[in-house]
Design a protein around this motif. Structure first.
Motif, short mmCIF file in Angstrom:
data_model
loop_
_atom_site.label_atom_id
_atom_site.label_comp_id
_atom_site.label_asym_id
_atom_site.label_seq_id
_atom_site.Cartn_x
_atom_site.Cartn_y
_atom_site.Cartn_z
N UNK A 147 26.31 51.53 13.28
CA UNK A 147 26.58 52.72 14.08
C UNK A 147 28.06 52.76 14.44
N UNK A 148 28.69 53.94 14.27
CA UNK A 148 30.12 54.11 14.53
C UNK A 148 30.31 55.00 15.75
N UNK A 149 31.04 54.50 16.73
CA UNK A 149 31.35 55.30 17.92
C UNK A 149 32.46 56.30 17.62
N UNK A 150 32.40 57.44 18.26
CA UNK A 150 33.45 58.44 18.12
C UNK A 150 33.16 59.52 17.11
N UNK A 151 32.12 59.35 16.29
CA UNK A 151 31.76 60.38 15.31
C UNK A 151 32.52 60.22 14.00
N UNK A 152 31.82 60.04 12.90
CA UNK A 152 32.45 59.81 11.60
C UNK A 152 32.92 61.14 11.01
N UNK B 125 27.80 52.96 0.25
CA UNK B 125 27.70 53.25 1.68
C UNK B 125 27.48 54.75 1.88
N UNK B 126 26.46 55.11 2.65
CA UNK B 126 26.17 56.52 2.93
C UNK B 126 26.37 56.80 4.42
N UNK B 127 26.92 57.97 4.70
CA UNK B 127 27.13 58.42 6.08
C UNK B 127 25.99 59.35 6.46
N UNK C 61 37.46 52.19 4.95
CA UNK C 61 38.22 52.78 6.04
C UNK C 61 37.44 54.00 6.54
N UNK C 62 37.09 53.97 7.81
CA UNK C 62 36.30 55.04 8.42
C UNK C 62 37.19 55.77 9.41
N UNK C 63 37.27 57.09 9.28
CA UNK C 63 38.02 57.89 10.25
C UNK C 63 37.01 58.58 11.17
N UNK C 64 37.35 58.65 12.44
CA UNK C 64 36.44 59.20 13.43
C UNK C 64 37.04 60.44 14.09
N UNK C 65 36.18 61.23 14.71
CA UNK C 65 36.62 62.48 15.34
C UNK C 65 37.33 62.26 16.66
N UNK C 66 37.40 61.03 17.13
CA UNK C 66 38.21 60.74 18.32
C UNK C 66 39.57 60.15 17.95
#
Length: 270
Positions: free
Chosen positions: A140-145, A81-83, A156-161
Motif C-alpha cells: 500500500x502506497x500513501x499519498x495516492x499513486x 507490478x500492477x497498480x 520508482x513510484x510517483x504520488x499525488x502528494x
C-alpha cells in the motif's frame, strides 16, 4: 514526424464477460506484453501474437485493493507490478514452466505443397513454452499513486502528494532514492545555473519514463510543465523543457537519445 510501423492488428481478448482494457504493458524486449483489465492480467506473446495465460483476481481482492489500473514489467521479465484504484501495488512472479515436454504453440509447415516455406528466413520457428503467473505480495502506497516506472532492479513510484519513492521488487522501500518533488532544484540548462525548487503547492508527476543511457527520467507535471531529471549521486537535478506548458505524456527513444512530450495543443516537443 512520426509514422506508424506496419498495419494495425485487431486482437480478440478471450473474456467470459464484457470488460474494459485498462492498460497494455509491453516488455522492453518486445517479446511479450501484458493486457490489463479491471480484474485480470493476461500475458501475450508478440510473434506470433497469441495469449499464453490469464490470471483473474478474486472478488475479495477487488473489494480490498481496488480494480487494476496499470502495470510495469521488471527488466528481466521475471515479475510484473500492477497498480490498483485504491493505491496498492500487486506484485506478480512470472516463471517458465520447464516441467512439460511440449510447447504451447509450435510453428509447423503446411501439408499443402504450395504453402510450404522455401527460403531460409522462413524456417525460423518460435516455440512458446508455458508460463505461470503467481501473486506474490501487495504494498500500500500513501499519498495516492500517480505513475510508476521500472529502473533497473527497482520501481520508482510517483504520488499525488509530490513524492518520488523507490521500491525494491520485494516490496521494501529504498530510502536512499526517495525524494520530495519540492526539494529537487530545476534549471533551464545543464550547467544548473539559477536553479530553484518548485514553489507551487499541489504539483506532482503525472507521467514518467526512465532512460538508462541518459541516466535520468523524463517527467510531466500536473500543471503541464515538462522536464528531465538527471540522476546525480544521491540527488536529482531537473532541467526544464523550454516553452512547454501543456504537456500530457512523455516517451523516450533510447536508440537516438530523444525525448518526446505530447501536448494538448497537438504539437510534439522534442
Amino acid at each position: 514526424m512520426y509514422f506508424p510501423i506496419g498495419w494495425p492488428k485487431y486482437l480478440t481478448i478471450p473474456q467470459d464477460k464484457q470488460t474494459k482494457i485498462k492498460h497494455i504493458a509491453c516488455h522492453r524486449d518486445k517479446i511479450i506484453f501484458a493486457v490489463i483489465t479491471e480484474d485480470s492480467v493476461a500475458i501475450w506473446f508478440s510473434k506470433p501474437c497469441v495469449q499464453i495465460l490469464s490470471y483473474r483476481r478474486s472478488f475479495e481482492s477487488i473489494e480490498l485493493f481496488g480494480v487494476n489500473c496499470s502495470a510495469e514489467w521488471k527488466p528481466d521479465c521475471s515479475a510484473l507490478a500492477t497498480v490498483t484504484s485504491k493505491d496498492n501495488i500487486i506484485f506478480y512472479m512470472l516463471d517458465i514452466d520447464l516441467s512439460r515436454s511440449k510447447f504451447l504453440y509450435e510453428q509447423r509447415d503446411s501439408k499443402v505443397a504450395s504453402l510450404k516455406r522455401e527460403t531460409a528466413e522462413l524456417f525460423i520457428r518460435e516455440s512458446i513454452r508455458p508460463l505461470s503467473l503467481t501473486e506474490a505480495l501487495n504494498v500500500s502506497i500513501n499519498g495516492g499513486i500517480s505513475r510508476l516506472t521500472s529502473v533497473r532492479d527497482e520501481l520508482v513510484v510517483t504520488t499525488r502528494d509530490g513524492c518520488l519513492e523507490s521500491l525494491n521488487w520485494d516490496g521494501t522501500l529504498n530510502y536512499n532514492y526517495s525524494f520530495l518533488l519540492s526539494t529537487i532544484p530545476f534549471s533551464t540548462d545543464q550547467q544548473h545555473s539559477r536553479a530553484s525548487a518548485i514553489d507551487e503547492i499541489g504539483v506532482y508527476v503525472t507521467d514518467i519514463e526512465f532512460c538508462p543511457i541518459l541516466s535520468g527520467f523524463s517527467i510531466v507535471l500536473s500543471d503541464g510543465r515538462a522536464a528531465f531529471l538527471s540522476l546525480e549521486p544521491d540527488q536529482f537535478q531537473g532541467i526544464w523543457a523550454q516553452e512547454v506548458h501543456d504537456a500530457t505524456c512523455t516517451a523516450i527513444n533510447h536508440k537516438y537519445k530523444l525525448i518526446a512530450f505530447g501536448r494538448k495543443s497537438k504539437k510534439k516537443k522534442k
